[in-house]
Write an enzyme that holds these catalytic residues in place. Structure first.
Site, PDB file in Angstrom:
ATOM      1  N   LYS A  81      40.266  38.205  38.903  1.00 31.11           N
ATOM      2  CA  LYS A  81      38.997  38.324  38.150  1.00 31.11           C
ATOM      3  C   LYS A  81      39.560  37.691  36.573  1.00 31.11           C
ATOM      4  CE  LYS A  81      37.204  42.176  40.612  1.00 31.11           C
ATOM      5  NZ  LYS A  81      35.996  42.171  41.090  1.00 31.11           N
ATOM      6  N   ASP A  87      47.577  47.272  43.042  1.00 34.31           N
ATOM      7  CA  ASP A  87      46.164  46.043  43.068  1.00 34.31           C
ATOM      8  C   ASP A  87      45.875  46.226  41.668  1.00 34.31           C
ATOM      9  OD1 ASP A  87      43.663  44.909  43.191  1.00 34.31           O
ATOM     10  OD2 ASP A  87      43.248  45.812  45.088  1.00 34.31           O
ATOM     11  N   TYR A 139      39.721  49.923  47.791  1.00 29.86           N
ATOM     12  CA  TYR A 139      39.192  48.549  47.954  1.00 29.86           C
ATOM     13  C   TYR A 139      40.223  47.362  47.408  1.00 29.86           C
ATOM     14  CZ  TYR A 139      36.569  44.445  48.668  1.00 29.86           C
ATOM     15  OH  TYR A 139      35.879  43.180  49.021  1.00 29.86           O
TER      16      TYR A 139
END
Ligand SMILES: Cc1ncc(COP(=O)(O)O)c(C=O)c1O
Length: 431
Positions: A261, A233, A138
């Site tokens: 985040k 990522d 993802y």
């Protein structure tokens, strides 16, 4: 007005009464009004031990005093400038220094934008357009990333299966899918498509599934040899698994990394990080052929940058990562023990302060092997825990913070034990 009134109101104006793809189990829904430390509170004042942690950013827990104080001070000095600002410069310096290999960054407002722009930088740098990603990986919500993240009917590699309606069919040809942890197959695909591929994008521990020894190293060697950029990522793992992120653990250095985040301290901020040569493509003073457009109104927002700086400062304190690791180990170990007592096959995947439960005895090394899990048990456990005041996203991962004390983790485990006991009906059917 009660919490159920708020749930009803949410359903009137928000599809499914949710903000994104995450929705609490029907019939157990709640509307959150505040958070403090490791707890969330709903509009009835009911407390939940929180393992969502804002989907990862709140590594210090909610409303951490140092972050709140820093943000309050910045609020008095203005909340959005668009122009380069002191907090953004400081945060950029801090992030670049933490990597030990990158030289520059471009801020974005979300992790999805960071991966989107990393791929754009890679296309511009290589003059090629395709990207390769791994099944089950993802990388956010954009059209290139939403391919084969959770295919219900996986396709033959390297065909991509879109995860959402509304994605232009033409983009399916732009994304190649490989099996994570299968270096041989991936190398064959890289070789076959060497003249078309701009980048390989991978989460070093793909959805908490560890890379097999040699997998990341093999990817690094092949991409370098073929002139394909390797994009990590680290939106989840950056500053969570270690201050230097997963790169510092696996000791494989990519061409570009995406952070998100934690670097925004609970505010919208993310970044694409890399060497000067690649990032300079997005230098707005050098518009013309080869210029890569990366911009956004709130990019480098001073409130978010201030929150990020305060968070990273706390994370640099001695012993913080050791504490987070110990908390993760305590929860992982306790969950494994409880499931063993119930003769329930489980694997607790994940490192440091995050974990995911897979109710299967088969070894998990990629998306397809992970699909052997019994999702009914997981969903039911999530529902039972919510009833007992523990909020989780069982289908993604559980995050822990510095506010998750041993006592809170033990209380969580007590609630897990109670939940498993009352799942006897499932027990007869499916385990
Ligand atoms: C590995 C990974 N990459 C990218 C993203 C996208 O980040 P955002 O939700 O901030 O757009 C996420 C979000 O959870 C993620 O887990």
């Amino acid at each position: 007005m009660t919490d159920s009134d708020w749930v009803r109101r949410a359903h009137q104006v928000l599809p499914g009464g949710s903000l994104g793809s995450f929705a609490l189990p029907s019939g157990e829904e709640t509307v959150i009004t505040r958070g403090s430390g490791a707890s969330l509170y709903d509009t009835d004042g009911r407390e939940y031990i929180d393992y969502l942690l804002g989907s990862g950013p709140m590594i210090l827990g909610h409303a951490h005093p140092a972050v709140v104080a820093a943000v309050r001070a910045q609020l008095d000095s203005g909340s959005q400038f668009y122009a380069v600002n002191e907090a953004a410069v400081r945060l950029a310096e801090t992030i670049v220094a933490a990597t030990g290999w990158a030289e520059m960054l471009k801020f974005t407002s979300s992790g999805s934008e960071a991966t989107f722009f990393a791929l754009r930088l890679a296309r511009a740098a290589t003059g090629r357009s395709k990207i390769l990603k791994f099944e089950g990986g993802y990388h956010g919500h954009h059209d290139y990333a939403m391919m084969s993240t959770t295919p219900s009917v996986p396709a033959a590699f390297p065909a991509a299966v879109p995860d959402s309606a509304g994605i232009p069919a033409v983009l399916q040809r732009e994304v190649l899918i490989a099996p994570y942890n299968d270096l041989q197959r991936t190398l064959e695909l890289l070789d076959t498509h060497r003249d078309e591929l701009a980048a390989v994008i991978v989460e070093p521990g793909n959805r908490l599934i560890d890379p097999l020894p040699g997998f990341l190293e093999g990817l690094r060697e092949a991409t370098r040899r073929l002139g394909i950029l390797l994009v990590f990522d680290e939106v989840v793992t950056g500053f969570r698994v270690a201050y230097g992120g997963a790169t510092s653990i696996y000791r494989v250095v990519p061409d570009l990394t995406c952070f998100g985040k934690i670097i925004g301290g609970g505010f919208p901020l993310a970044a694409v990080v890399g060497p000067r040569e690649l990032l300079e493509q997005a230098n707005p003073r050098r518009r013309g052929p080869g210029y890569v457009y990366i911009s956004g109104t709130l990019n480098g927002n001073p409130i978010a940058a201030t929150a990020g700086l305060a968070t990273l400062e706390e994370l640099r304190r001695p012993g913080v990562y050791e504490g987070l690791q110990a908390a993760g180990d305590r929860l992982r170990g306790g969950l494994s023990e409880l499931c063993a007592e119930m003769h329930l096959p489980v694997q607790t995947l994940g490192m440091a302060s995050m974990l995911n439960l897979y109710f299967t005895a088969s070894p998990i090394h990629d998306y397809r092997s992970a699909r052997t899990e019994n999702t009914a048990i997981k969903e039911r456990l999530g529902r039972e825990l919510l009833r007992r005041g523990v909020i989780t996203n069982m289908s993604a991962k559980l995050y822990l913070s510095t506010a998750h004390t041993d006592a809170l983790i033990d209380l969580t485990l007590e609630r897990v034990a109670e939940s498993l006991k009352c799942m006897a009906d499932l027990r007869h059917n499916s385990w």
